[in-house]
Design a protein around this motif. Structure first.
Motif, PDB file in Angstrom:
ATOM      1  N   LEU A 287     -10.356  -0.892   0.556  1.00  0.00           N
ATOM      2  CA  LEU A 287     -11.148  -0.067   0.589  1.00  0.00           C
ATOM      3  C   LEU A 287     -11.153   1.581  -0.800  1.00  0.00           C
ATOM      4  O   LEU A 287     -11.681   2.185  -0.779  1.00  0.00           O
ATOM      5  CB  LEU A 287     -10.881   0.900   1.567  1.00  0.00           C
ATOM      6  N   ILE A 288      -9.549   1.138  -1.210  1.00  0.00           N
ATOM      7  CA  ILE A 288      -9.459   2.142  -2.080  1.00  0.00           C
ATOM      8  C   ILE A 288      -9.871   1.794  -3.197  1.00  0.00           C
ATOM      9  O   ILE A 288     -10.317   1.949  -4.245  1.00  0.00           O
ATOM     10  CB  ILE A 288      -7.533   2.062  -2.386  1.00  0.00           C
TER      11      ILE A 288
ATOM     12  N   ILE B  41       0.815  -1.286   0.209  1.00  0.00           N
ATOM     13  CA  ILE B  41       0.018   0.175  -0.214  1.00  0.00           C
ATOM     14  C   ILE B  41       0.436   0.911   0.181  1.00  0.00           C
ATOM     15  O   ILE B  41       0.516   2.769  -0.024  1.00  0.00           O
ATOM     16  CB  ILE B  41      -1.442  -0.144   1.333  1.00  0.00           C
TER      17      ILE B  41
ATOM     18  N   ALA C  88     -10.262   7.406   1.241  1.00  0.00           N
ATOM     19  CA  ALA C  88     -10.518   5.951   2.125  1.00  0.00           C
ATOM     20  C   ALA C  88      -9.883   5.573   3.480  1.00  0.00           C
ATOM     21  O   ALA C  88     -10.144   4.973   4.084  1.00  0.00           O
ATOM     22  CB  ALA C  88      -9.743   4.560   0.948  1.00  0.00           C
ATOM     23  N   ARG C  89      -9.431   6.259   3.621  1.00  0.00           N
ATOM     24  CA  ARG C  89      -8.278   6.326   5.225  1.00  0.00           C
ATOM     25  C   ARG C  89      -9.027   6.753   5.817  1.00  0.00           C
ATOM     26  O   ARG C  89      -8.960   6.483   7.595  1.00  0.00           O
ATOM     27  CB  ARG C  89      -6.947   7.131   5.026  1.00  0.00           C
TER      28      ARG C  89
ATOM     29  N   VAL D 237      -7.201   7.796  -2.116  1.00  0.00           N
ATOM     30  CA  VAL D 237      -6.511   7.258  -1.318  1.00  0.00           C
ATOM     31  C   VAL D 237      -7.390   7.948   0.605  1.00  0.00           C
ATOM     32  O   VAL D 237      -7.254   7.575   1.751  1.00  0.00           O
ATOM     33  CB  VAL D 237      -5.214   7.819  -1.039  1.00  0.00           C
TER      34      VAL D 237
ATOM     35  N   GLN E 117      -9.698  -4.094   4.917  1.00  0.00           N
ATOM     36  CA  GLN E 117      -8.386  -3.868   4.107  1.00  0.00           C
ATOM     37  C   GLN E 117      -8.542  -2.158   3.445  1.00  0.00           C
ATOM     38  O   GLN E 117      -9.036  -1.648   3.139  1.00  0.00           O
ATOM     39  CB  GLN E 117      -8.390  -4.713   3.514  1.00  0.00           C
ATOM     40  N   GLN E 118      -7.391  -1.640   3.984  1.00  0.00           N
ATOM     41  CA  GLN E 118      -7.027  -0.454   3.200  1.00  0.00           C
ATOM     42  C   GLN E 118      -7.210  -0.293   2.080  1.00  0.00           C
ATOM     43  O   GLN E 118      -8.027  -0.500   0.408  1.00  0.00           O
ATOM     44  CB  GLN E 118      -5.227   0.416   3.586  1.00  0.00           C
TER      45      GLN E 118
ATOM     46  N   TYR F 142     -12.243   5.465   6.664  1.00  0.00           N
ATOM     47  CA  TYR F 142     -12.451   4.817   6.764  1.00  0.00           C
ATOM     48  C   TYR F 142     -12.159   3.573   7.519  1.00  0.00           C
ATOM     49  O   TYR F 142     -12.178   2.261   7.829  1.00  0.00           O
ATOM     50  CB  TYR F 142     -13.459   3.496   5.296  1.00  0.00           C
ATOM     51  N   SER F 143     -11.205   3.678   8.409  1.00  0.00           N
ATOM     52  CA  SER F 143      -9.710   2.449   8.408  1.00  0.00           C
ATOM     53  C   SER F 143     -10.406   1.960   9.329  1.00  0.00           C
ATOM     54  O   SER F 143      -9.878   1.383  10.351  1.00  0.00           O
ATOM     55  CB  SER F 143      -8.322   3.066   8.683  1.00  0.00           C
TER      56      SER F 143
END
Length: 288
Positions: free
Chosen positions: A81-82, A19, A68-69, A65, A77-78, A71-72
């Protein structure tokens, strides 16, 4: 155009490997100026220029990116989400109208979040926690309102219900879903000498009918009955048809049409016709 992206790989839209390496790569892609963005958007809208669409997508991956972060905290998994956010970005590029007078990212953020929301709701729990539009809104707002561990107090529930415009009962119901944990259907039970304190998986509460003598006898009886009817039906076929059916359907290693065609010196299509006719006769005999 002063921004060159033609040497970037479109595979960047799908995170692969590290990532950190992916984030470094997308951050290295220059951000488009408003003029370049407008030109690319018009090329795609008016001429279906896929290269223009590709450049629009690549230049906005860094924003996906960033979104998406946020929603961590859902334990997903990141990279997933990305990837879902990138799907939303592509949908936004397809629908973007450069004549409206807004930047693409202002339009795309709603599509990016929508795809991520859908992914979170489908994968955060085995059992869906939110199915209606109102429940989905409450799910994400409630997660954001929860500033500490533990359950809400009555005053907090009243405040959240008032802020979100829903009933207190709906807030309590959603909080229960948020605090629930999935249990594996067939997970091993905890070892304990005391049956009252042992933890059992849901599958262990179901009645097992597989060892019931009556059920076993009935199953064996029906199987024997069907085998007898099949054998009697097979006897009604000519020798060649019996061999074709046996080798095509009953043998462990099935023969091909061409192998049987070579053996009987006929075409593969003729073997197929013989097989079809034999199966019709078997079906009629068994159902009679």
């Amino acid at each position: 155009m002063n921004t060159q992206l033609s040497n970037q790989n479109f595979a960047l839209s799908v995170p692969q490997g590290s990532i950190e390496a992916y984030v470094h790569a997308v951050n290295a892609i220059p951000v488009l100026s408003a003029e370049d963005e407008q030109e690319l958007a018009r090329r795609f809208r008016d001429n279906e220029d896929l290269e223009a669409a590709r450049q629009l997508v690549l230049s906005h991956l860094r924003f996906v990116v960033h979104i998406a972060r946020s929603y961590s905290g859902y334990g997903l998994q990141q990279a997933d989400l990305i990837q879902e956010g990138n799907v939303g970005l592509m949908k936004a590029v397809k629908r973007f109208d450069p004549d409206v007078g807004v930047r693409l990212i202002s339009f795309a953020v709603h599509w990016i979040k929508a795809e991520i929301h859908e992914f979170v709701l489908k994968n955060w729990r085995i059992v869906k926690v939110a199915t209606t539009k109102a429940q989905r809104k409450l799910f994400f707002n409630l997660r954001g309102s929860k500033k500490r561990l533990g359950w809400f107090s009555n005053s907090e529930i009243e405040a959240v219900a008032k802020d979100l415009g829903v009933s207190e009962a709906e807030v309590r119901r959603m909080e229960g879903r948020l605090n629930a944990r999935d249990m594996a259907f067939d997970a091993p039970s905890s070892s304990s000498d005391d049956d009252d304190s042992a933890n059992f998986a849901p599958s262990q509460f179901l009645e097992d009918h597989s060892a019931d003598p009556a059920s076993v006898y009935e199953k064996d009886n029906w199987q024997s009955h069907h085998e007898t009817k099949l054998l009697n039906a097979m006897k009604g076929l000519d020798e060649r048809s019996q061999d074709i059916v046996k080798r095509r359907w009953l043998d462990e290693e099935k023969a091909t049409l061409q192998e049987l065609a070579d053996q009987y010196s006929v075409s593969a299509e003729r073997v197929r016709q013989l097989e079809k006719n034999a199966m019709k006769k078997l079906k009629a005999s068994i159902l009679a």
